[in-house]
Design a protein around this motif. Structure first.
Motif: not given
Length: 78
Positions: A43-51
């Motif tokens: 998730v940290l490598v593939r996606y951009e998200f708040p926080g």
């Protein structure tokens, strides 16, 4: 204790049950950490998200902060 008494105590039924519990819990914990660690890394490598920066900092913190310092900081915080 001599070597015979030590072996008798170390190989008793109660000690073997404790070994099974300890190693079983360690294997289960490693498996759970492996699954959730892989999921978190994905998730940290593939996606951009708040926080995302905060989540990344929480993941990186144990690598940068020695255990003793974290214990002292948590004791002071509480």
């Amino acid at each position: 204790l001599g070597p015979g008494a030590f072996l008798e105590a170390a190989l008793s039924e109660r000690a073997l049950a404790a070994y099974r519990l300890s190693f079983g819990a360690a294997v289960l914990g490693a498996a759970v950490n492996g699954v959730f660690g892989l999921l978190t890394a994905w998730v940290l490598v593939r996606y951009e998200f708040p926080g995302k920066a905060v989540a990344n900092a929480v993941v990186d913190l144990p690598f940068a902060l020695p255990t003793a310092v974290a214990g002292i900081a948590l004791a002071a915080l509480y």
